[in-house]
Scaffold this active site. Structure first.
Site, mmCIF file in Angstrom:
data_model
loop_
_atom_site.group_PDB
_atom_site.id
_atom_site.type_symbol
_atom_site.label_atom_id
_atom_site.label_comp_id
_atom_site.label_asym_id
_atom_site.label_seq_id
_atom_site.Cartn_x
_atom_site.Cartn_y
_atom_site.Cartn_z
ATOM 1 N N VAL A 117 0.833 -1.204 0.000
ATOM 2 C CA VAL A 117 0.000 0.000 0.000
ATOM 3 C C VAL A 117 0.868 1.255 0.000
ATOM 4 C CG1 VAL A 117 -1.799 1.265 1.261
ATOM 5 C CG2 VAL A 117 -1.819 -1.238 1.249
ATOM 6 N N GLU A 118 1.932 1.228 0.775
ATOM 7 C CA GLU A 118 2.766 2.418 0.948
ATOM 8 C C GLU A 118 3.584 2.744 -0.297
ATOM 9 O OE1 GLU A 118 3.129 4.694 3.126
ATOM 10 O OE2 GLU A 118 1.913 3.998 4.797
ATOM 11 N N SER A 119 4.287 1.758 -0.830
ATOM 12 C CA SER A 119 5.292 2.037 -1.873
ATOM 13 C C SER A 119 5.223 1.095 -3.058
ATOM 14 C CB SER A 119 6.689 1.929 -1.249
ATOM 15 O OG SER A 119 6.912 0.600 -0.783
#
Length: 465
Positions: A117-119
């Protein structure tokens, strides 16, 4: 006297209790232990985990979030199998290390899916808010968790250092909020913002759980995205997704360096492309790694012996850059000319904009005296006998100039696949854990058409965890 001692101990206990309470959100929830059904955890005591995905499923401990947004994001990821495959292939390099750390700390394995989700599991990802790395630390939070960020390196992009910092932060947020959904919202939005939202609900007599508080759209979608990835990992067949094989073994290990070394030279000695090498060593900002920083290189476990053998056979400088202290007002063009390097190369090596013309009093990298910065053109490949020891391989080197970089060349690890009816480049890329682009390149294909019965070259090394 005993009474005085007891009184002092009582005061200390009260003060310690106050300090503990100050570090906890007054609206925090009581921590709960959830059943396997509530978290999608799988329990199988008949055999060890088959692979990393199986190991992750067995460690699920965060309650499932069932909502309309979760369904929307699950449908979205399921309808983009190529994106899921690409992210999963990237993740294969880091999952074993991250899950090992989660197990060591007793944390839920859902957190290993958070970098999706983040990167998108890209260690060089950089957001508009200047968040960087797998775990997307903003500069201030990175410094708070002791991630070095200077001219030389940015440990927010270091898989090992950033994972340790992220799990420290997530553990703190869970202790602060008492609930994993609120802790994850805090990771995205900030614990102070979540605390204020909880306080507002409490004062209005409203529920103080994740689904009830008001938050920005990005945060509102954050946990549903993680739940969507979890849904797919929990049961990929249900969604028509094939996850790449990632074995339950370490992908990388550490190698300490006691000498300055060019990044390009280190990659060549490990017989890795720059892209592969920097996916594990993305924290270095400059083309040279300094020994004074006590650097630790991350190398695939199957590349360590190759790296050490090539290092033993190496002749010439490991580092072709020196540090130069500029004078105020000195032009970059003059510095480049003085050190026999193009202006563009000088600016690129030092992360400078070509619009800048004059140096302030600063540190620059310039070519070491009598050398040119390492490039692939200055590296020779010598034949290599896999059965030969490092000294024997050294003795077999061809005559060359002293400043050449010598790398022991091995046969390319490829195999062939006989094309059958129904085969496509995309299906074969998934099967052999590679990409359509790589298959085209390896076989000099100009389009996606495949002829039944023809042999197709495919990469021979499978992904490991």
């Amino acid at each position: 006297m005993n009474c005085i001692r007891l009184f002092i101990l009582l005061i200390v206990a009260v003060l310690a209790g106050c300090a503990a309470n100050q570090s906890k959100n007054p609206y925090a929830h009581d921590k709960k232990v959830y059943s396997a059904a509530e978290t999608s955890r799988t329990i199988d005591l008949t055999h060890p985990p088959r692979d990393m995905w199986d190991r992750i499923r067995r460690g699920f401990a965060i309650p499932n979030l069932e909502s309309e947004l979760t369904q929307q994001w699950t449908d979205y990821y399921a309808s983009h199998p190529e994106s899921v495959l690409l992210m999963s292939q990237r993740a294969g390099k880091y999952l074993y290390h991250i899950v090992d750390e989660l197990d060591r700390r007793g944390l839920p394995t859902e957190l290993a899916l958070l970098p999706f989700v983040e990167s998108a599991y890209n260690p060089t990802a950089l957001s508009r808010a200047h968040a960087s790395g797998l775990w997307q630390f903003v500069p201030a939070t990175g410094r708070q968790y002791k991630l070095t960020q200077d001219w030389w390196r940015d440990q927010r992009r270091d898989p090992v250092a950033s994972t340790s910092a992220a799990l420290d932060y997530l553990s703190y947020l869970y202790d602060f909020q008492g609930d994993w959904h609120l802790a994850l919202a805090s990771y995205n939005w900030g614990e102070g913002a979540v605390k204020r939202a909880l306080e507002k609900n409490a004062q209005a007599g409203l529920p103080t759980d994740y689904v009830s508080i008001r938050m920005p759209d990005e945060t509102r979608n954050y946990v549903p995205k993680l739940q969507a990835i979890k849904n797919i990992v929990a049961d990929p067949t249900r969604f028509g997704i094939t996850l790449p094989p990632v074995s339950n073994t370490p992908y990388f290990t550490t190698v300490k360096k006691t000498q300055d070394i060019d990044i390009e030279v280190a990659a060549k000695l490990a017989e890795m492309s720059m892209e592969e090498f920097t996916s594990l060593n993305a924290s270095y900002n400059r083309p040279i790694i300094l020994a004074e920083h006590e650097p630790v290189l991350l190398l695939p476990t199957n590349r360590v012996d190759i790296f050490n053998a090539n290092l033993a056979a190496y002749k010439g400088r490991l580092a072709s850059w020196n540090v130069y202290r500029t004078k105020k007002g000195e032009s970059y063009a003059a510095i480049a000319k003085k050190h026999g390097i193009s202006l563009g190369r000088l600016m690129a090596a030092n992360g400078l904009s070509t619009k800048q013309k004059v140096a302030s009093a600063q540190t620059l990298l310039v070519p070491a005296t009598g050398t040119a910065p390492a490039t692939t053109g200055g590296i020779q490949l010598a034949s290599f006998d896999p059965s030969a020891s490092a000294p024997e391989a050294t003795a077999k080197r061809a005559t060359r100039k002293n400043n050449d970089v010598v790398v022991l060349k091995r046969q390319a690890n490829v195999r062939t696949h006989t094309i059958k009816g129904g085969d496509t480049l995309f299906s074969l890329a998934k099967r052999y854990n590679t990409t359509v682009t790589e298959l085209r390149k390896l076989n000099n294909l100009k389009n996606d058409k495949l002829a039944t019965g023809k042999k197709l070259r495919v990469p021979g090394t499978g992904m490991r965890g």
